[in-house]
Enzyme design. Structure first.
Site, PDB file in Angstrom:
ATOM      1  N   ASP A  33       0.868  -1.192   0.000  1.00  0.00           N
ATOM      2  CA  ASP A  33       0.000   0.000   0.000  1.00  0.00           C
ATOM      3  C   ASP A  33       0.903   1.240   0.000  1.00  0.00           C
ATOM      4  O   ASP A  33       1.970   1.226   0.614  1.00  0.00           O
ATOM      5  CB  ASP A  33      -0.897   0.001   1.257  1.00  0.00           C
ATOM      6  CG  ASP A  33      -2.079   0.953   1.115  1.00  0.00           C
ATOM      7  OD1 ASP A  33      -3.230   0.482   1.110  1.00  0.00           O
ATOM      8  OD2 ASP A  33      -1.828   2.184   0.995  1.00  0.00           O
ATOM      9  N   CYS A 265     -20.694   1.420  -1.994  1.00  0.00           N
ATOM     10  CA  CYS A 265     -21.014   0.519  -3.118  1.00  0.00           C
ATOM     11  C   CYS A 265     -22.233   0.994  -3.893  1.00  0.00           C
ATOM     12  O   CYS A 265     -22.129   1.488  -5.003  1.00  0.00           O
ATOM     13  CB  CYS A 265     -21.310  -0.889  -2.601  1.00  0.00           C
ATOM     14  SG  CYS A 265     -20.006  -1.628  -1.681  1.00  0.00           S
TER      15      CYS A 265
HETATM   16  N1  SAJ Z   1     -31.038  -0.082   2.228  1.00  0.00           N
HETATM   17  C1  SAJ Z   1     -32.381   0.291   2.178  1.00  0.00           C
HETATM   18  N2  SAJ Z   1     -33.336  -0.655   2.003  1.00  0.00           N
HETATM   19  C2  SAJ Z   1     -33.013  -1.978   1.874  1.00  0.00           C
HETATM   20  C3  SAJ Z   1     -31.636  -2.345   1.936  1.00  0.00           C
HETATM   21  C4  SAJ Z   1     -30.674  -1.388   2.119  1.00  0.00           C
HETATM   22  O1  SAJ Z   1     -32.697   1.480   2.283  1.00  0.00           O
HETATM   23  O2  SAJ Z   1     -33.922  -2.796   1.738  1.00  0.00           O
HETATM   24  C5  SAJ Z   1     -30.005   0.945   2.365  1.00  0.00           C
HETATM   25  C6  SAJ Z   1     -29.163   0.799   3.600  1.00  0.00           C
HETATM   26  O3  SAJ Z   1     -29.711   1.517   4.681  1.00  0.00           O
HETATM   27  C7  SAJ Z   1     -27.827   1.412   3.154  1.00  0.00           C
HETATM   28  C8  SAJ Z   1     -27.785   1.107   1.667  1.00  0.00           C
HETATM   29  O4  SAJ Z   1     -29.123   0.809   1.277  1.00  0.00           O
HETATM   30  O5  SAJ Z   1     -27.842   2.817   3.334  1.00  0.00           O
HETATM   31  C9  SAJ Z   1     -26.873  -0.044   1.301  1.00  0.00           C
HETATM   32  O6  SAJ Z   1     -27.216  -1.103   2.141  1.00  0.00           O
HETATM   33  P1  SAJ Z   1     -26.696  -2.624   1.836  1.00  0.00           P
HETATM   34  O7  SAJ Z   1     -27.461  -3.509   2.747  1.00  0.00           O
HETATM   35  O8  SAJ Z   1     -26.759  -2.891   0.391  1.00  0.00           O
HETATM   36  O9  SAJ Z   1     -25.209  -2.616   2.359  1.00  0.00           O
HETATM   37  P2  SAJ Z   1     -23.837  -2.281   1.629  1.00  0.00           P
HETATM   38  O10 SAJ Z   1     -23.822  -0.933   1.007  1.00  0.00           O
HETATM   39  O11 SAJ Z   1     -22.807  -2.574   2.651  1.00  0.00           O
HETATM   40  O12 SAJ Z   1     -23.772  -3.315   0.435  1.00  0.00           O
HETATM   41  C10 SAJ Z   1     -22.878  -4.398   0.526  1.00  0.00           C
HETATM   42  C11 SAJ Z   1     -22.666  -4.868  -0.896  1.00  0.00           C
HETATM   43  N3  SAJ Z   1     -21.661  -5.884  -0.848  1.00  0.00           N
HETATM   44  C12 SAJ Z   1     -20.669  -5.860  -1.787  1.00  0.00           C
HETATM   45  O13 SAJ Z   1     -20.600  -5.026  -2.675  1.00  0.00           O
HETATM   46  C13 SAJ Z   1     -19.675  -6.942  -1.649  1.00  0.00           C
HETATM   47  C14 SAJ Z   1     -23.982  -5.432  -1.434  1.00  0.00           C
HETATM   48  O14 SAJ Z   1     -23.731  -6.020  -2.711  1.00  0.00           O
HETATM   49  C15 SAJ Z   1     -24.523  -6.475  -0.505  1.00  0.00           C
HETATM   50  O15 SAJ Z   1     -25.772  -6.955  -1.015  1.00  0.00           O
HETATM   51  C16 SAJ Z   1     -24.752  -5.866   0.867  1.00  0.00           C
HETATM   52  O16 SAJ Z   1     -23.472  -5.400   1.352  1.00  0.00           O
HETATM   53  C17 SAJ Z   1     -25.259  -6.896   1.857  1.00  0.00           C
HETATM   54  O17 SAJ Z   1     -25.760  -7.929   1.439  1.00  0.00           O
HETATM   55  O18 SAJ Z   1     -25.146  -6.599   3.058  1.00  0.00           O
END
Ligand code: SAJ
Length: 435
Positions: A33, A265
């Protein structure tokens, strides 16, 4: 070609766990890094992300000689059979891909490249980045030819910080490579760190597209849930009750409305696909519409605060509005792209006095927001006129409504996560608005 030594370039939330996974699998791993302070910490046997990788893990792998760290990327490349690129791929202020991390990492890698090595990009990109950005930099610098002199592949990271179920050793990996020979080498390497199958595809672009649509689809579906919330708010019915009812159908996919979509993401990746499509003459409509709705939700939250206070004959101006939670999703200490920041901006525009409390996010991270940061929940709610439940942290799941009722000045609640029981809130005189 057997891979025995691996260099991971970019030791963040994805790179460091990936380095540990390959070292645990018996490879000789060099974590590289450009951030010298990060290398100093890691080389002393301490983790830079202790909430995910324990110090003991770094220390034991370091002592075993399986894992070392350096800021000298070219030398690390010279000493490795395979090089994995796990650097950030953000968007700039105009929502265009910012590939400078990939470009600078690849330029350093090219300085150490030699015959017979395999280069794998893991960062989320649009289809084409590996062959249009990474490959030319290496070929121009070294005179080597991808495919015949060195291997080139794409294997998207699927790392989910804090997710105990979908861990690196327990997830299918997608791999695309420049030819079948290097596809076999790359797939064999990844098969050593996961118990799940390695899903091989016919091209690098196919693998790049698979990753970027995973998050595009999720963001868009959340955007639909949020648009439904805007419609049902006008109709006066509870969106979550409607979704729960629809979910009784066998192929209804559940997504919940909320204050918007944060993280590094979902609010970012769709713009990579939009950029590439526009470059090729097609302007996406559905993807961008989902993004617009998700970004609008913070404004909607502010409008709910306004509505609630007005119903209590209070104006936003000089009202004390508390935001519970800064992080973008529950039980993580990550405020990247969090909707809370937009909500704060909207409250300040209306001259409200915004106060924030988050049990997990470091206060330093919130200093630049220009609002009061409470150290405790009690401090946050004391004298409040409106309380917004933003992050779905467990700590906010069972708020003591009696204590809240005695602490606040005006009894209004905006619950973006449906954490508060509506009947219990109304029985205590609260006006509760919910998304
Ligand atoms: N959110 C909503 N409604 C939902 C789900 C999520 O408003 O039904 C919001 C959350 O509050 C957050 C955002 O969307 O602000 C993203 O939430 P997320 O659950 O998708 O979490 P992330 O951003 O950490 O997404 C990651 C991603 N993983 C990778 O890229 C390897 C995503 O592809 C995964 O699906 C997700 O984690 C997961 O499964 O937790």
């Amino acid at each position: 070609m057997k891979i025995e030594s691996i260099c991971i370039v970019g030791l963040g939330y994805v790179g460091l766990p990936t380095a540990v996974a390959f070292a645990d699998a018996g490879f000789n791993v060099i974590g590289a890094d450009v951030a010298e302070n990060k290398i100093t910490t890691l080389s002393s046997g301490r983790s830079t992300i202790p909430e995910i990788i324990a110090d003991e893990k770094i220390d034991s792998l370091g002592s075993s000689g399986k894992l070392s760290f350096t800021a000298d990327v070219p030398q690390a490349v010279r000493d490795s059979d395979a090089i994995l690129i796990t650097v950030p791929t953000p968007v700039d202020s105009s929502k265009n891909p910012d590939l400078h991390y990939i470009e600078s990492a690849t330029e350093s890698i090219a300085k150490g490249m030699g015959n017979g090595k395999l280069v794998v990009l893991e960062s989320t990109v649009y289809p084409g980045v590996t062959e249009e950005v990474v490959q030319p930099i290496i070929e121009k610098t070294t005179g080597l030819k991808a495919g015949s002199d060195f291997g080139l592949a794409y294997c998207p990271e699927r790392y989910n910080p804090g997710d105990e179920e979908h861990t690196i050793e327990n997830m299918t990996r997608v791999v695309g490579a420049i030819n079948d020979e290097w596809l076999a080498v790359a797939s064999e390497m990844y098969s050593k760190i996961t118990k799940q199958p390695v899903h091989m595809v016919s091209s690098i672009k196919t693998a790049e597209a698979a990753k970027v649509i995973e998050n595009t689809q999720r963001d868009l579906n959340i955007g639909l849930a949020n648009e439904l919330a805007l419609i049902f708010d006008k109709i006066g019915i509870d969106t979550r009750e409607v979704i729960r009812a629809a979910a009784t159908k066998w192929n209804f996919h559940v997504y919940w409305p909320g204050p918007g979509v944060g993280g590094h993401c979902l609010p970012v990746d769709p713009y990579y696909l939009v950029y590439k499509a526009r470059q090729l003459g097609y302007s996406p409509k559905i993807i961008t519409a989902g993004r617009e709705i998700n970004d609008y939700m913070a404004n909607f939250v502010v409008s709910l605060v306004d509505r609630a206070l007005n119903e209590k004959e209070k104006s936003m101006k000089n009202s004390r509005v508390v935001i519970l939670g800064a992080s973008y999703k529950g039980n993580v200490a990550d405020a990247r792209e969090t909707p809370a920041k937009r909500i704060v901006a909207g409250l300040k525009e209306k001259d409200a006095e915004a106060i924030i409390y988050d049990p997990l996010v470091e206060k330093e991270e919130l200093q630049s927001w220009g609002i009061k940061i409470a150290d405790t929940l009690d401090e946050a709610i004391s004298g409040a006129d409106c309380v917004i439940v933003h992050s779905d942290h467990d700590e906010f799941k069972n708020l003591d409504l009696d204590k809240l009722a005695s602490s606040v000045r005006t009894k209004t609640l905006v619950d973006t996560r449906a954490f508060i029981d509506q009947k219990a809130a109304q029985e205590r005189g609260f006006l509760l608005l919910r998304i």
